[in-house]
Design a protein around this motif. Structure first.
Motif, PDB file in Angstrom:
ATOM      1  N   MET A   1     -12.305 -43.343  59.457  1.00 49.64           N
ATOM      2  CA  MET A   1     -11.935 -42.061  59.051  1.00 49.64           C
ATOM      3  C   MET A   1     -10.470 -41.799  58.907  1.00 49.64           C
ATOM      4  O   MET A   1      -9.936 -42.136  60.012  1.00 49.64           O
ATOM      5  CB  MET A   1     -12.588 -41.129  59.750  1.00 49.64           C
ATOM      6  N   LYS A   2      -9.879 -41.653  58.003  1.00 47.71           N
ATOM      7  CA  LYS A   2      -8.415 -41.424  57.797  1.00 47.71           C
ATOM      8  C   LYS A   2      -8.021 -40.080  57.918  1.00 47.71           C
ATOM      9  O   LYS A   2      -8.316 -39.229  57.176  1.00 47.71           O
ATOM     10  CB  LYS A   2      -7.708 -42.006  56.602  1.00 47.71           C
ATOM     11  N   ASP A   3      -7.439 -39.594  59.116  1.00 46.89           N
ATOM     12  CA  ASP A   3      -7.240 -38.235  59.672  1.00 46.89           C
ATOM     13  C   ASP A   3      -5.480 -38.008  59.333  1.00 46.89           C
ATOM     14  O   ASP A   3      -5.089 -36.861  59.384  1.00 46.89           O
ATOM     15  CB  ASP A   3      -7.578 -38.041  61.123  1.00 46.89           C
ATOM     16  N   LEU A   4      -4.920 -38.951  58.953  1.00 46.65           N
ATOM     17  CA  LEU A   4      -3.457 -38.681  58.544  1.00 46.65           C
ATOM     18  C   LEU A   4      -3.219 -39.017  56.876  1.00 46.65           C
ATOM     19  O   LEU A   4      -3.786 -40.094  56.585  1.00 46.65           O
ATOM     20  CB  LEU A   4      -2.686 -39.712  59.450  1.00 46.65           C
ATOM     21  N   ASP A   5      -2.455 -38.088  56.530  1.00 50.28           N
ATOM     22  CA  ASP A   5      -1.953 -38.731  55.029  1.00 50.28           C
ATOM     23  C   ASP A   5      -0.970 -39.660  54.838  1.00 50.28           C
ATOM     24  O   ASP A   5      -1.126 -40.264  54.065  1.00 50.28           O
ATOM     25  CB  ASP A   5      -1.540 -37.319  54.279  1.00 50.28           C
ATOM     26  N   LEU A   6      -0.220 -39.522  55.909  1.00 53.89           N
ATOM     27  CA  LEU A   6       1.014 -40.763  55.719  1.00 53.89           C
ATOM     28  C   LEU A   6       1.550 -40.961  57.085  1.00 53.89           C
ATOM     29  O   LEU A   6       1.587 -39.798  58.030  1.00 53.89           O
ATOM     30  CB  LEU A   6       2.092 -40.312  55.010  1.00 53.89           C
ATOM     31  N   ILE A   7       2.060 -41.923  57.347  1.00 54.43           N
ATOM     32  CA  ILE A   7       3.030 -42.419  58.526  1.00 54.43           C
ATOM     33  C   ILE A   7       4.430 -42.999  57.977  1.00 54.43           C
ATOM     34  O   ILE A   7       4.378 -43.654  57.180  1.00 54.43           O
ATOM     35  CB  ILE A   7       2.275 -43.314  59.231  1.00 54.43           C
ATOM     36  N   THR A   8       5.432 -42.268  58.436  1.00 55.87           N
ATOM     37  CA  THR A   8       6.666 -42.718  57.955  1.00 55.87           C
ATOM     38  C   THR A   8       7.292 -43.577  59.297  1.00 55.87           C
ATOM     39  O   THR A   8       6.988 -43.257  60.403  1.00 55.87           O
ATOM     40  CB  THR A   8       7.701 -41.633  57.919  1.00 55.87           C
TER      41      THR A   8
ATOM     42  N   GLY B   1       2.149 -29.177  53.994  1.00 53.38           N
ATOM     43  CA  GLY B   1       0.660 -29.239  54.154  1.00 53.38           C
ATOM     44  C   GLY B   1       0.184 -30.602  54.508  1.00 53.38           C
ATOM     45  O   GLY B   1      -1.183 -30.615  54.597  1.00 53.38           O
ATOM     46  N   LEU B   2       0.734 -31.712  54.387  1.00 54.48           N
ATOM     47  CA  LEU B   2       0.114 -32.849  54.772  1.00 54.48           C
ATOM     48  C   LEU B   2       0.276 -33.102  55.883  1.00 54.48           C
ATOM     49  O   LEU B   2       0.872 -32.604  56.935  1.00 54.48           O
ATOM     50  CB  LEU B   2       1.143 -34.121  54.034  1.00 54.48           C
ATOM     51  N   LYS B   3      -0.678 -34.281  56.579  1.00 50.62           N
ATOM     52  CA  LYS B   3      -0.807 -34.611  57.996  1.00 50.62           C
ATOM     53  C   LYS B   3       0.031 -35.639  57.902  1.00 50.62           C
ATOM     54  O   LYS B   3      -0.417 -36.748  57.900  1.00 50.62           O
ATOM     55  CB  LYS B   3      -2.436 -34.758  58.169  1.00 50.62           C
ATOM     56  N   SER B   4       1.216 -35.370  58.574  1.00 48.34           N
ATOM     57  CA  SER B   4       2.114 -36.621  58.673  1.00 48.34           C
ATOM     58  C   SER B   4       2.206 -36.802  60.291  1.00 48.34           C
ATOM     59  O   SER B   4       2.065 -36.404  61.166  1.00 48.34           O
ATOM     60  CB  SER B   4       3.428 -36.313  58.148  1.00 48.34           C
ATOM     61  N   ALA B   5       2.571 -38.509  60.380  1.00 44.30           N
ATOM     62  CA  ALA B   5       2.994 -38.864  61.561  1.00 44.30           C
ATOM     63  C   ALA B   5       4.141 -39.670  61.627  1.00 44.30           C
ATOM     64  O   ALA B   5       4.613 -40.024  60.280  1.00 44.30           O
ATOM     65  CB  ALA B   5       1.806 -39.751  62.115  1.00 44.30           C
ATOM     66  N   LEU B   6       4.946 -39.864  62.503  1.00 42.34           N
ATOM     67  CA  LEU B   6       6.276 -40.843  62.596  1.00 42.34           C
ATOM     68  C   LEU B   6       6.009 -41.946  63.714  1.00 42.34           C
ATOM     69  O   LEU B   6       5.164 -41.833  64.740  1.00 42.34           O
ATOM     70  CB  LEU B   6       7.089 -39.927  63.288  1.00 42.34           C
ATOM     71  N   MET B   7       6.420 -43.069  63.310  1.00 38.82           N
ATOM     72  CA  MET B   7       6.356 -44.235  64.282  1.00 38.82           C
ATOM     73  C   MET B   7       7.965 -44.566  64.330  1.00 38.82           C
ATOM     74  O   MET B   7       8.662 -44.811  63.522  1.00 38.82           O
ATOM     75  CB  MET B   7       5.803 -45.558  63.649  1.00 38.82           C
ATOM     76  N   THR B   8       8.589 -44.485  65.425  1.00 41.47           N
ATOM     77  CA  THR B   8       9.861 -44.642  65.919  1.00 41.47           C
ATOM     78  C   THR B   8       9.893 -45.102  67.489  1.00 41.47           C
ATOM     79  O   THR B   8       8.953 -44.791  68.160  1.00 41.47           O
ATOM     80  CB  THR B   8      10.634 -43.320  65.520  1.00 41.47           C
TER      81      THR B   8
ATOM     82  N   PRO C   1      -2.511 -51.608  65.235  1.00 46.80           N
ATOM     83  CA  PRO C   1      -3.189 -51.388  63.901  1.00 46.80           C
ATOM     84  C   PRO C   1      -4.206 -50.276  64.054  1.00 46.80           C
ATOM     85  O   PRO C   1      -4.640 -49.709  62.635  1.00 46.80           O
ATOM     86  CB  PRO C   1      -4.177 -52.728  64.280  1.00 46.80           C
ATOM     87  N   ALA C   2      -4.828 -49.760  65.029  1.00 49.79           N
ATOM     88  CA  ALA C   2      -5.482 -48.596  64.912  1.00 49.79           C
ATOM     89  C   ALA C   2      -4.893 -47.265  64.410  1.00 49.79           C
ATOM     90  O   ALA C   2      -5.480 -46.438  63.741  1.00 49.79           O
ATOM     91  CB  ALA C   2      -6.491 -48.130  66.263  1.00 49.79           C
ATOM     92  N   PHE C   3      -3.685 -47.188  64.806  1.00 56.48           N
ATOM     93  CA  PHE C   3      -2.654 -45.910  64.408  1.00 56.48           C
ATOM     94  C   PHE C   3      -2.610 -46.186  62.912  1.00 56.48           C
ATOM     95  O   PHE C   3      -2.697 -45.241  62.009  1.00 56.48           O
ATOM     96  CB  PHE C   3      -1.363 -46.108  65.209  1.00 56.48           C
ATOM     97  N   ILE C   4      -2.238 -47.278  62.428  1.00 53.04           N
ATOM     98  CA  ILE C   4      -2.014 -47.829  60.947  1.00 53.04           C
ATOM     99  C   ILE C   4      -3.349 -47.194  60.120  1.00 53.04           C
ATOM    100  O   ILE C   4      -2.958 -46.727  59.012  1.00 53.04           O
ATOM    101  CB  ILE C   4      -1.381 -48.909  60.774  1.00 53.04           C
ATOM    102  N   ALA C   5      -4.492 -47.592  60.459  1.00 51.51           N
ATOM    103  CA  ALA C   5      -5.605 -47.446  59.908  1.00 51.51           C
ATOM    104  C   ALA C   5      -5.940 -46.089  59.791  1.00 51.51           C
ATOM    105  O   ALA C   5      -6.927 -45.617  58.907  1.00 51.51           O
ATOM    106  CB  ALA C   5      -6.620 -48.355  60.673  1.00 51.51           C
ATOM    107  N   ARG C   6      -5.300 -45.193  60.744  1.00 49.79           N
ATOM    108  CA  ARG C   6      -5.717 -43.644  60.410  1.00 49.79           C
ATOM    109  C   ARG C   6      -4.919 -42.928  58.983  1.00 49.79           C
ATOM    110  O   ARG C   6      -5.381 -41.974  58.744  1.00 49.79           O
ATOM    111  CB  ARG C   6      -5.132 -42.848  61.539  1.00 49.79           C
ATOM    112  N   ALA C   7      -3.937 -43.920  58.382  1.00 49.74           N
ATOM    113  CA  ALA C   7      -3.356 -43.243  57.377  1.00 49.74           C
ATOM    114  C   ALA C   7      -3.779 -43.639  55.962  1.00 49.74           C
ATOM    115  O   ALA C   7      -3.934 -44.585  55.699  1.00 49.74           O
ATOM    116  CB  ALA C   7      -1.834 -43.419  57.538  1.00 49.74           C
ATOM    117  N   ARG C   8      -3.479 -42.736  54.939  1.00 53.23           N
ATOM    118  CA  ARG C   8      -3.811 -42.997  53.631  1.00 53.23           C
ATOM    119  C   ARG C   8      -2.600 -43.524  53.021  1.00 53.23           C
ATOM    120  O   ARG C   8      -2.599 -44.312  51.918  1.00 53.23           O
ATOM    121  CB  ARG C   8      -3.985 -41.798  52.813  1.00 53.23           C
ATOM    122  N   ALA C   9      -1.270 -43.588  53.669  1.00 52.15           N
ATOM    123  CA  ALA C   9      -0.037 -44.106  53.146  1.00 52.15           C
ATOM    124  C   ALA C   9       0.979 -44.304  54.198  1.00 52.15           C
ATOM    125  O   ALA C   9       0.840 -43.707  55.418  1.00 52.15           O
ATOM    126  CB  ALA C   9       0.755 -43.204  52.202  1.00 52.15           C
TER     127      ALA C   9
END
Length: 632
Positions: free
Chosen positions: A1-8, A50-57, A124-132
């Protein structure tokens, strides 16, 4: 289940923007603090759309790192991928607006936290949550961060996610120029070109300015550079052309940029180009991930870039989705968008953060009423207000939906102590009982002291205003409220306007509504209204209608108590709670009056006063919650 639209992924910093425009960075006297760094900006920009975004940093284990984490959370960005680095400091950037062509900036990034991002940080589990997954060029400049980015891209592609690159070329961050050359956007480098080209095949979307495609393609001829990129990547290529908009190429690159797919541009005044590319990318990602055509996605992108170019700061300049739709529907009215008042009101009101949908406010901002009590002096009143805060936090228990009203003149210790409680904080500025309205002298004749206020404090002013006032009285009070409202907004402070027309003349079901409408007519748009209890449903409906027809995005109303008994307040709560716009109450004397009298006279001890007030406050909270639950 992808609950994030994108991860930057990548840079995260605190931007310190020079507050003065038109001077050298050397001469800046003050700075505004914002989150910064391209991936961080994009995470905010896309969340606002309105996108569900996340940040990796990575951020430092210090005040600035906590600021970034907290601000991202306030903006609705997922911070599950934000790692706290206990050994390194958060990056800083100093920026200025010299003129429409020069924007000096200095990166403070030596061994900074985000450049320590490594493969082990990529879950990997975090990345798998995102569509992009969206990367930027800077983090390809060092082996450790490059390895983290490449791992994230590999995992994304394995999980069926799309990938995007903002080339984001900063020569001095690749070690090609000195610290003072942060403004420079292009230096030729075969090594940088080779490094970029080794990764371009991993992306479905590649975005850059003409100069950025020059470095990616190894040629200063834009068409030739784009074709070089096309040889190593099947990605859609989006080339930004400044005031000429942008073009997308999904296949072979033609002989002219004009033959690419394009979206409409927006003629606006250039004020600040810093962060414009991240705003553009936010709009583009919104269209791309929503499955829009490229002309539509580029329309979003061009508009978001236009907002950024016309405002101070990077992430704070980006529009909300509601704001963007308003802009498309109405069009450009004032090319200096930051001076377009209707647009700025929507920008402000739709980008406020914090959930205050329930407001249980203990008001102990009273000054005159406490000063007249037997045994009271400034020191004892200050101590009592600390007890009020103790009672408030006991009832709050760390939960959301609670607040206080507290003044600075007599309640400074309590006001400052409240900063870390999570309480909503309103702070009065009116001189008690004044009519016509005058303000606390500490504010200064130019209201300049507002720039010393924490951004979490809400400016609260009580104005005894009545529709039947003389023209002179109206003019004087309106002028004061108008100046205060604009001073609050300029200092990024929310504004609460309290009106009690019954203290200035007879009232009916339309009186408060008429007062509300008058303030909107003169350009005052409070974030909050504090209103006396209406005697009828018709009175409440009229007041709510007056607010919503002028400001669809208001925070809402809190109902005041006027020192009434709990029984009377229960009845007024039941009536007010029927209306969604009424978010709660702000009551004082019903909670503290008896305790204040006993404490000032020495008849009760501090702990007794706290218990008495906590009990009273708890009962009022229960009354409000019951009224809201049981509304008919």
């Amino acid at each position: 289940m992808k609950d994030l639209d994108l991860i930057t992924i990548g840079r995260s910093s605190v931007d310190l923007y020079g507050g003065q425009v038109g001077g050298r960075l050397e001469d800046m006297a003050s700075f505004q603090k914002y989150v910064g760094g391209s991936p961080t900006n994009m995470s905010v920009g896309t969340a606002r759309l309105g996108l569900k975004s996340a940040l990796m940093t990575r951020v430092g284990d210090e005040h600035m790192g906590r600021f970034i984490r907290e601000q991202l959370a306030r903006e609705g960005v997922c911070v599950d991928g934000v790692i706290t680095d206990k050994d390194r400091l958060t990056a800083l950037v100093l920026l200025g607006i010299r003129d429409e062509h020069r924007f000096p900036l200095i990166f403070y990034r030596e061994n900074c936290a985000d450049m320590a991002l490594c493969e082990d940080d990529v879950d990997p589990a975090f990345i798998a949550r995102a569509r992009a997954v969206v990367a930027t060029g800077t983090h390809l400049s060092h082996k450790k961060t490059e390895a983290a980015v490449l791992k994230a891209l590999r995992l994304a592609r394995e999980n069926g996610a799309q990938t995007a690159l903002d080339i984001d070329y900063r020569p001095n961050l690749w070690g090609l120029s000195g610290h003072g050359d942060g403004e420079n956007r292009f230096i030729e480098s075969a090594a940088v070109t080779a490094k970029l080209q080794s990764t371009l095949h991993l992306f479905d979307l590649i975005v850059g300015t003409e100069e950025e495609f020059h470095i990616a393609g190894g040629s200063t001829d834009t068409i030739e550079a784009l074709r070089a990129v096309r040889k190593v990547s099947k990605a859609t290529l989006v080339c930004k052309r400044g005031p000429m908009g942008a073009v997308a190429f999904t296949g072979d690159v033609p002989d002219s940029l004009d033959e690419g797919e394009a979206g409409p541009g927006f003629p606006i005044e250039v004020f600040n180009v810093l962060g414009a590319g991240d705003g553009f990318m936010s709009g583009l990602l919104k269209g791309w991930l929503d499955g829009e055509t490229w002309p539509v996605a580029l329309k979003y992108a061009n508009a978001c870039g236009a907002f950024a170019v016309s405002r101070h700061g990077c992430a704070p300049a980006y529009p909300s989705w509601e704001e963007l739709q308003f802009f498309f529907k109405r069009g450009v009215v004032n090319k200096a968008l930051r001076h377009d008042q209707p647009l700025e009101q929507i920008h402000w009101s739709t980008n406020r953060t914090g959930d205050w949908s329930t407001m249980r406010v203990f008001a102990f901002d009273h000054r005159m009423q406490l000063e007249t009590l037997a045994g009271a002096d400034a020191k004892k009143i200050g101590a009592f207000k600390k007890l009020c805060l103790d009672a408030a936090t006991q009832v709050q228990g760390g939960k959301a939906g609670y607040g206080i009203l507290c003044d600075n003149r007599l309640g400074r210790d309590a006001l400052y102590a409240a900063a870390e409680t999570g309480l909503w904080i309103g702070r009065p500025v009116e001189w008690p009982g004044s009519r016509p309205l005058t303000l606390e002298p500490e504010l200064g004749p130019d209201f300049g002291a507002l720039n010393e206020w924490p951004l979490s404090h809400v400016v609260k002013v009580l104005c005894f205003y009545h529709p039947d006032d003389t023209a002179e009285m109206k003019a004087e009070q309106e002028a004061t409220v108008t100046r205060l409202f604009h001073a609050s907004r300029r200092n990024r402070l929310e504004f609460l306007l309290e009106v009690i027309p019954s203290k200035a003349g007879p009232v009916d079901d339309q009186t408060t509504a008429n007062v509300i409408q008058r303030f909107y007519d003169i350009g005052v748009y409070p974030d909050w209204w504090k209103l006396e209890p209406m005697q009828t449903d018709a009175g409440w409906q009229a007041a709510c209608d007056a607010i919503t027809r002028n400001d669809a995005h208001t925070r809402g109303i809190v109902v005041l108590g006027l020192g009434e008994s709990e029984e009377t307040l229960a009845a007024s709560f039941a009536k007010a709670a029927k209306f969604d716009l009424v978010k709660g109450f702000a009551v004082g004397r019903t909670i503290f009056a008896e305790a204040a009298e006993g404490y000032m006279s020495g008849k009760i001890a501090a702990d007794q006063a706290v218990k008495m007030m906590a009990d009273n406050y708890t009962r009022l909270c229960t009354l409000w919650d019951a009224a809201r639950k049981n509304r008919g």
